[in-house]
Write a protein that holds these residues in place. Structure first.
Motif, mmCIF file in Angstrom:
data_model
loop_
_atom_site.group_PDB
_atom_site.id
_atom_site.type_symbol
_atom_site.label_atom_id
_atom_site.label_comp_id
_atom_site.label_asym_id
_atom_site.label_seq_id
_atom_site.Cartn_x
_atom_site.Cartn_y
_atom_site.Cartn_z
ATOM 1 N N MET A 318 57.895 -46.546 -20.209
ATOM 2 C CA MET A 318 59.031 -47.349 -20.048
ATOM 3 C C MET A 318 58.995 -48.685 -20.660
ATOM 4 S SD MET A 318 60.161 -45.914 -16.126
ATOM 5 C CE MET A 318 58.494 -45.875 -15.621
ATOM 6 N N PHE A 343 64.032 -51.957 -18.311
ATOM 7 C CA PHE A 343 63.003 -51.490 -17.536
ATOM 8 C C PHE A 343 62.066 -52.882 -17.006
ATOM 9 C CE2 PHE A 343 63.749 -47.594 -19.968
ATOM 10 C CZ PHE A 343 63.788 -46.797 -19.045
ATOM 11 N N ARG A 349 62.036 -48.910 -12.795
ATOM 12 C CA ARG A 349 60.705 -48.265 -12.899
ATOM 13 C C ARG A 349 60.679 -47.160 -11.809
ATOM 14 N NH1 ARG A 349 59.002 -53.166 -14.655
ATOM 15 N NH2 ARG A 349 57.326 -53.498 -13.231
#
Length: 582
Positions: A318, A343, A349
């Motif tokens: 991510m 992110f 996350r």
């Protein structure tokens, strides 16, 4: 191979090369091995190669000084060295005696000058796309080239690798590195033919010219598409979708039973499977365990090697700092896209990590044989932290963290995330589809678009921080935990541009573990890394199963006993020269 046979085989390849993407050489001959995979070979230059698909050819064209013995990850056997060297000078010096009479594919005889040139070239060029950073770390004390680190001088390079008066190759390290011999087994450290390379327009090996080659992009060089190594196979032809090798008749180890090797790009899994079942392909990129069990196991002419060791770690990245405006949609938290730093909020996350169904992934993809990993390190490696917590599928917690993310804006406004997987990466595709289903079920304003892209494109984009979310894995370059921990968790690691996650404490712990030979200390430091990563969730870590490899039943030399996960590029854990057909 006699001249007539060689010419006939070459003519057949030339005539059928345009059709090889869909059909193989029908009923492959006893001396011919056909391998089908989903991706192209990006380079044949050992100094540049850092992907499995290129290395699987390079390790059969070029040879390193030594390699792993059989299926062992700790024992080694000499290749171009006549015997295994031992450390002197307090663990800082290795003196390598080379084999005599070894011939390159060009016909040139290998000397110490070729090995010296090879490793100096690796240190000089050492660009961001190569694996030479970990060799530079050992030999120069830095992972950078001279264009990025002004402390890298010609004197340091020349003193690190040199031939002595007896024609032996001498490595001198700035400090002891217990992983150095393991690093040197990496296929990209194969010795190249200096005279031939220079004739192709590569660096001439002189001090007067080295600076202009520091960190140079080698992708357009002659060695990317042509080769002269000492390996059992030499390059016959390479085009966009195929690589064709023939036996090196002057090979020091004897001419192999498999005389011809055809590597084909075949994007469709079903096409590869049908070719394999017909016997038109001997080895294929076979997809996930579930694909193997459903389509290949138990079929006539097929043997499945199972419960094989693995040295890989895989997960979904991510990106905390996405450097591609088109990938962001609106570029805002307005339900039509995401900002570049979407992110960077750990709540985002964590929400995604709790939205992934690890048990379903294990059952559906790994046939129930997977083990949930606590960190991006194989659990067979020393330093693995078995005591670290793991994420589980928990939609309640996922909802909780999505509501916290970006002060509530994520839950209120929604998002569109563009996730990509590479062509042929079935496991990655399924993982994204599972994640998409679970995330979108939490909030109708959440959307994940899944797209496929060729490896040639993705391998460039993720190093430029242009991917938003991608499934990605890592197979060990060398059998030491630092290869994974630095690669995934350090801000100096190879995958840092892929997710742009950084933690100062983690960076410090990784460096400390790299510099000590005391395993207990390393274990403690790696647990701290794993615990910190659990708290911040930089990855969605996939459960990992053992290796499974389908092979044709008439293929000899590939067994569970000699399968080495450090040498699994040909899908058998062996060199091609070790194989034969009944």
């Amino acid at each position: 191979m006699n001249k007539r046979h060689h010419m006939a085989f070459a003519s057949a390849l030339l005539l059928t090369s345009t059709a090889l993407t869909s059909t193989a050489l029908a009923a492959t001959q006893k001396d011919t091995l056909v391998i089908q995979q989903a991706a192209t070979i990006t380079t044949l230059d050992p100094a540049l190669a850092y992907d499995t698909f290129s290395l699987q050819m390079i390790e059969n064209i070029y040879e390193t000084l030594w390699t792993h013995r059989g299926g062992s990850l700790t024992q080694m056997t000499p290749l171009l060295a006549s015997k295994l060297p031992t450390y002197t000078n307090g663990g800082r010096t290795l003196v390598v005696t080379l084999r005599k009479g070894v011939k390159f594919h060009s016909g040139n005889t290998m000397t110490c000058a070729d090995a010296e040139y090879t490793y100096r070239r690796n240190l000089v060029t050492n660009n961001a796309d190569s694996a030479n950073w970990f060799i530079a770390e050992s030999l120069l004390g830095t992972s950078e080239n001279a264009s990025k680190d002004k402390g890298v001088t010609w004197a340091r390079i020349a003193n690190a690798v040199k031939c002595n008066a007896q024609g032996q190759l001498v490595f001198t390290l700035p400090k002891p590195d217990p992983a150095f011999m393991a690093k040197m087994t990496f296929a990209g450290q194969g010795v190249i033919d200096k005279a031939w390379a220079v004739k192709q327009g590569e660096w001439d090996g002189r001090e007067a010219t080295w600076k202009s080659w520091a960190g140079k992009d080698l992708s357009g060089g002659k060695l990317a598409g042509s080769a002269s190594g000492t390996g059992a196979y030499r390059l016959l032809r390479r085009d966009a979708d195929n690589v064709m090798l023939v036996a090196h008749t002057a090979y020091w180890g004897g001419v192999p039973a498999i005389r011809n090797v055809v590597m084909q790009k075949v994007g469709e899994l079903a096409v590869r499977q049908q070719a394999f079942l017909r016997g038109d392909a001997d080895l294929i990129e076979a997809g996930t365990r579930s694909n193997v069990d459903a389509q290949l196991r138990g079929k006539s002419g097929v043997v499945v090697l199972d419960n094989l060791p693995t040295t890989r770690a895989q997960g979904i990245f991510m990106n905390n700092n996405i450097k591609s405006a088109p990938a962001l949609g609106s570029g805002k938290l307005d339900g039509k896209g995401i900002p570049a730093n979407f992110f960077s909020d750990p709540n985002v996350r964590k929400a995604f990590a709790y939205a992934f169904d690890y048990e379903r992934f294990n059952n559906d993809v790994l046939r129930g044989k997977g083990t949930v990993r606590t960190m991006m390190l194989p659990d067979s490696f020393p330093g693995y932290s078995a005591g670290t917590k793991t994420y589980t599928y928990d939609p309640v917690k996922a909802t909780e963290f999505f509501k916290k993310a970006w002060g509530g804006q994520v839950w209120q406004n929604g998002f569109v995330v563009n996730a990509n997987y590479r062509t042929g990466h079935i496991l990655g595709q399924v993982a994204l589809e599972l994640l998409k289903q679970n995330v979108e079920a939490l909030n109708p304003k959440f959307r994940i678009n899944i797209n496929v892209e060729p490896w040639s494109e993705q391998s460039v984009k993720f190093q430029r921080s242009e991917e938003v979310m991608i499934p990605m894995g890592w197979g060990a370059d060398y059998a030491d935990p630092d290869n994974f921990v630095t690669t995934f968790y350090s801000s100096s690691g190879f995958f840092y541009p892929t997710n742009n996650w950084k933690d100062a404490n983690v960076d410090r712990w990784v460096q400390q573990a790299k510099e000590t030979t005391d395993q207990a200390t390393r274990n403690r430091l790696y647990k701290q890394v794993a615990d910190a990563a659990f708290d911040q969730s930089p990855f969605i870590i996939f459960p990992e199963d053992t290796n499974v490899r389908p092979i044709r039943s008439n293929l000899k030399g590939a067994t569970a006993a000699n399968f080495n996960p450090m040498r699994s590029f040909t899908f058998t854990g062996t060199f091609i020269r070790e194989l034969s057909k009944k």
